[in-house]
Motif scaffolding. Sequence first.
Motif, PDB file in Angstrom:
ATOM      1  N   PRO A  66       0.826  -1.210   0.000  1.00  0.00           N
ATOM      2  CA  PRO A  66       0.000   0.000   0.000  1.00  0.00           C
ATOM      3  C   PRO A  66       0.864   1.266   0.000  1.00  0.00           C
ATOM      4  CG  PRO A  66      -0.074  -1.050   2.154  1.00  0.00           C
ATOM      5  CD  PRO A  66       0.722  -1.948   1.265  1.00  0.00           C
ATOM      6  N   VAL A  67       0.389   2.268  -0.720  1.00  0.00           N
ATOM      7  CA  VAL A  67       1.080   3.555  -0.799  1.00  0.00           C
ATOM      8  C   VAL A  67       0.102   4.626  -0.334  1.00  0.00           C
ATOM      9  CG1 VAL A  67       2.260   5.206  -2.284  1.00  0.00           C
ATOM     10  CG2 VAL A  67       2.450   2.765  -2.760  1.00  0.00           C
ATOM     11  N   GLY A  68       0.479   5.351   0.688  1.00  0.00           N
ATOM     12  CA  GLY A  68      -0.380   6.410   1.204  1.00  0.00           C
ATOM     13  C   GLY A  68       0.247   7.775   0.962  1.00  0.00           C
ATOM     14  N   ALA A  69      -0.577   8.793   0.955  1.00  0.00           N
ATOM     15  CA  ALA A  69      -0.099  10.169   0.820  1.00  0.00           C
ATOM     16  C   ALA A  69      -0.620  10.970   1.999  1.00  0.00           C
ATOM     17  CB  ALA A  69      -0.577  10.789  -0.489  1.00  0.00           C
ATOM     18  N   GLU A  70       0.247  11.782   2.569  1.00  0.00           N
ATOM     19  CA  GLU A  70      -0.135  12.686   3.648  1.00  0.00           C
ATOM     20  C   GLU A  70      -0.001  14.096   3.104  1.00  0.00           C
ATOM     21  OE1 GLU A  70       0.319  15.594   6.616  1.00  0.00           O
ATOM     22  OE2 GLU A  70       2.046  14.918   5.488  1.00  0.00           O
ATOM     23  N   ILE A  71      -1.074  14.864   3.186  1.00  0.00           N
ATOM     24  CA  ILE A  71      -1.090  16.222   2.640  1.00  0.00           C
ATOM     25  C   ILE A  71      -1.438  17.187   3.758  1.00  0.00           C
ATOM     26  CG2 ILE A  71      -2.170  17.779   0.982  1.00  0.00           C
ATOM     27  CD1 ILE A  71      -2.792  15.251  -0.695  1.00  0.00           C
ATOM     28  N   GLY A  72      -0.604  18.164   3.933  1.00  0.00           N
ATOM     29  CA  GLY A  72      -0.843  19.157   4.966  1.00  0.00           C
ATOM     30  C   GLY A  72      -0.183  20.455   4.577  1.00  0.00           C
ATOM     31  N   GLY A  73      -0.032  21.304   5.526  1.00  0.00           N
ATOM     32  CA  GLY A  73       0.627  22.576   5.264  1.00  0.00           C
ATOM     33  C   GLY A  73      -0.331  23.625   4.744  1.00  0.00           C
ATOM     34  N   GLN A  74       0.164  24.822   4.677  1.00  0.00           N
ATOM     35  CA  GLN A  74      -0.655  25.960   4.288  1.00  0.00           C
ATOM     36  C   GLN A  74      -1.096  25.906   2.826  1.00  0.00           C
ATOM     37  OE1 GLN A  74       1.328  29.648   5.005  1.00  0.00           O
ATOM     38  NE2 GLN A  74      -0.332  30.889   4.212  1.00  0.00           N
ATOM     39  N   TYR A  75      -0.258  25.333   1.955  1.00  0.00           N
ATOM     40  CA  TYR A  75      -0.556  25.378   0.525  1.00  0.00           C
ATOM     41  C   TYR A  75      -1.062  24.071  -0.055  1.00  0.00           C
ATOM     42  CZ  TYR A  75       1.960  29.735   0.981  1.00  0.00           C
ATOM     43  OH  TYR A  75       2.356  30.973   1.374  1.00  0.00           O
ATOM     44  N   GLY A  76      -0.888  22.959   0.608  1.00  0.00           N
ATOM     45  CA  GLY A  76      -1.421  21.694   0.135  1.00  0.00           C
ATOM     46  C   GLY A  76      -0.592  21.062  -0.956  1.00  0.00           C
ATOM     47  N   CYS A  77      -1.240  20.325  -1.862  1.00  0.00           N
ATOM     48  CA  CYS A  77      -0.580  19.575  -2.930  1.00  0.00           C
ATOM     49  C   CYS A  77      -1.360  19.791  -4.220  1.00  0.00           C
ATOM     50  CB  CYS A  77      -0.541  18.096  -2.550  1.00  0.00           C
ATOM     51  SG  CYS A  77       0.232  17.042  -3.766  1.00  0.00           S
ATOM     52  N   PHE A  78      -0.685  20.292  -5.243  1.00  0.00           N
ATOM     53  CA  PHE A  78      -1.365  20.626  -6.495  1.00  0.00           C
ATOM     54  C   PHE A  78      -0.599  20.083  -7.696  1.00  0.00           C
ATOM     55  CE2 PHE A  78      -2.879  23.709  -3.470  1.00  0.00           C
ATOM     56  CZ  PHE A  78      -4.223  23.773  -3.754  1.00  0.00           C
ATOM     57  N   GLY A  79      -1.211  20.159  -8.863  1.00  0.00           N
ATOM     58  CA  GLY A  79      -0.557  19.784 -10.110  1.00  0.00           C
ATOM     59  C   GLY A  79      -0.365  18.288 -10.244  1.00  0.00           C
ATOM     60  N   GLY A  80       0.749  17.930 -10.874  1.00  0.00           N
ATOM     61  CA  GLY A  80       1.037  16.525 -11.131  1.00  0.00           C
ATOM     62  C   GLY A  80       1.128  15.699  -9.871  1.00  0.00           C
ATOM     63  N   MET A  81       1.668  16.280  -8.803  1.00  0.00           N
ATOM     64  CA  MET A  81       1.746  15.532  -7.558  1.00  0.00           C
ATOM     65  C   MET A  81       0.375  15.373  -6.920  1.00  0.00           C
ATOM     66  SD  MET A  81       4.662  14.466  -7.779  1.00  0.00           S
ATOM     67  CE  MET A  81       4.443  13.435  -6.366  1.00  0.00           C
ATOM     68  N   GLY A  82      -0.561  16.258  -7.253  1.00  0.00           N
ATOM     69  CA  GLY A  82      -1.941  16.070  -6.818  1.00  0.00           C
ATOM     70  C   GLY A  82      -2.542  14.837  -7.480  1.00  0.00           C
ATOM     71  N   ILE A  83      -2.215  14.635  -8.761  1.00  0.00           N
ATOM     72  CA  ILE A  83      -2.665  13.427  -9.462  1.00  0.00           C
ATOM     73  C   ILE A  83      -2.009  12.198  -8.852  1.00  0.00           C
ATOM     74  CG2 ILE A  83      -2.707  12.218 -11.669  1.00  0.00           C
ATOM     75  CD1 ILE A  83      -2.674  15.008 -13.008  1.00  0.00           C
ATOM     76  N   ALA A  84      -0.697  12.287  -8.579  1.00  0.00           N
ATOM     77  CA  ALA A  84       0.018  11.159  -7.980  1.00  0.00           C
ATOM     78  C   ALA A  84      -0.588  10.787  -6.628  1.00  0.00           C
ATOM     79  CB  ALA A  84       1.504  11.493  -7.837  1.00  0.00           C
ATOM     80  N   ALA A  85      -0.913  11.782  -5.822  1.00  0.00           N
ATOM     81  CA  ALA A  85      -1.526  11.509  -4.522  1.00  0.00           C
ATOM     82  C   ALA A  85      -2.858  10.778  -4.703  1.00  0.00           C
ATOM     83  CB  ALA A  85      -1.725  12.798  -3.735  1.00  0.00           C
ATOM     84  N   GLY A  86      -3.610  11.147  -5.730  1.00  0.00           N
ATOM     85  CA  GLY A  86      -4.882  10.492  -6.007  1.00  0.00           C
ATOM     86  C   GLY A  86      -4.734   9.039  -6.425  1.00  0.00           C
ATOM     87  N   CYS A  87      -3.550   8.650  -6.881  1.00  0.00           N
ATOM     88  CA  CYS A  87      -3.288   7.262  -7.276  1.00  0.00           C
ATOM     89  C   CYS A  87      -2.905   6.380  -6.091  1.00  0.00           C
ATOM     90  CB  CYS A  87      -2.167   7.220  -8.320  1.00  0.00           C
ATOM     91  SG  CYS A  87      -2.620   7.957  -9.894  1.00  0.00           S
ATOM     92  N   CYS A  88      -2.705   6.980  -4.940  1.00  0.00           N
ATOM     93  CA  CYS A  88      -2.294   6.230  -3.750  1.00  0.00           C
ATOM     94  C   CYS A  88      -3.455   5.414  -3.182  1.00  0.00           C
ATOM     95  CB  CYS A  88      -1.764   7.191  -2.684  1.00  0.00           C
ATOM     96  SG  CYS A  88      -0.196   7.960  -3.143  1.00  0.00           S
ATOM     97  N   SER A  89      -3.115   4.448  -2.352  1.00  0.00           N
ATOM     98  CA  SER A  89      -4.127   3.604  -1.709  1.00  0.00           C
ATOM     99  C   SER A  89      -5.014   4.413  -0.776  1.00  0.00           C
ATOM    100  CB  SER A  89      -3.450   2.500  -0.892  1.00  0.00           C
ATOM    101  OG  SER A  89      -2.512   1.794  -1.667  1.00  0.00           O
ATOM    102  N   ALA A  90      -4.421   5.408  -0.118  1.00  0.00           N
ATOM    103  CA  ALA A  90      -5.162   6.249   0.826  1.00  0.00           C
ATOM    104  C   ALA A  90      -4.516   7.625   0.868  1.00  0.00           C
ATOM    105  CB  ALA A  90      -5.156   5.638   2.219  1.00  0.00           C
ATOM    106  N   VAL A  91      -5.333   8.634   1.136  1.00  0.00           N
ATOM    107  CA  VAL A  91      -4.846  10.012   1.283  1.00  0.00           C
ATOM    108  C   VAL A  91      -5.332  10.525   2.632  1.00  0.00           C
ATOM    109  CG1 VAL A  91      -4.920  12.361   0.375  1.00  0.00           C
ATOM    110  CG2 VAL A  91      -4.911  10.432  -1.203  1.00  0.00           C
ATOM    111  N   VAL A  92      -4.403  11.037   3.432  1.00  0.00           N
ATOM    112  CA  VAL A  92      -4.724  11.626   4.726  1.00  0.00           C
ATOM    113  C   VAL A  92      -4.371  13.100   4.633  1.00  0.00           C
ATOM    114  CG1 VAL A  92      -4.233  11.622   7.194  1.00  0.00           C
ATOM    115  CG2 VAL A  92      -4.241   9.468   5.920  1.00  0.00           C
ATOM    116  N   MET A  93      -5.328  13.967   5.007  1.00  0.00           N
ATOM    117  CA  MET A  93      -5.099  15.404   4.908  1.00  0.00           C
ATOM    118  C   MET A  93      -5.320  16.064   6.259  1.00  0.00           C
ATOM    119  SD  MET A  93      -6.955  16.286   1.290  1.00  0.00           S
ATOM    120  CE  MET A  93      -6.501  17.991   1.360  1.00  0.00           C
ATOM    121  N   SER A  94      -4.507  17.087   6.511  1.00  0.00           N
ATOM    122  CA  SER A  94      -4.742  17.893   7.706  1.00  0.00           C
ATOM    123  C   SER A  94      -5.950  18.789   7.441  1.00  0.00           C
ATOM    124  CB  SER A  94      -3.508  18.751   8.017  1.00  0.00           C
ATOM    125  OG  SER A  94      -3.341  19.741   7.028  1.00  0.00           O
TER     126      SER A  94
END
Length: 104
Positions: A66-94
Motif C-alpha cells: 500500500p502507498v499512502g499520501a499525507e497532505i498538509g501545510g498551508q498550501y497543500g498539494c497541487f498539479g502533477g503531484m496532486g494526481i500522484a496523490a490520487g493514485c495512492c491507496s489512501a490520502v490523509v489530509m490535515s
Amino acid sequence: MGCAVGEVQGAKIVGLLEASGSALVAGVVLLARIGRPCGMQEANAGLIAVSEIILAICATRAAGVPVGAEIGGQYGCFGGMGIAAGCCSAVVMSEEGRLGLSGP
C-alpha cells in the motif's frame, strides 16, 4: 515532496517506490506538500518525472504494497503531484491541507 518536482527528485521517489516492492515493508507514505506556490522547475523533464512517479505508485500497489499520501501545510498539494496523490491507496489530509490540479 516539496514545491515542483524535477528530474532528480522524481528519480529518488521512483527509486524509493521500486525498492519497497522488493523489500519487506508494510507500506510507503509520501509526504506531499508544497512550501509555497511555484511552477514546474524543469518543464518536460519534470512532467516525465511525475508520470514515472505515478507509474511507480501503481506498480508498487500492484505488488501488494500500500502507498499512502499525507497532505498538509498551508498550501497543500497541487498539479502533477496532486494526481500522484490520487493514485495512492489512501490520502490523509490535515484540516488546512488542500489537494487540486491548479494552484491555490
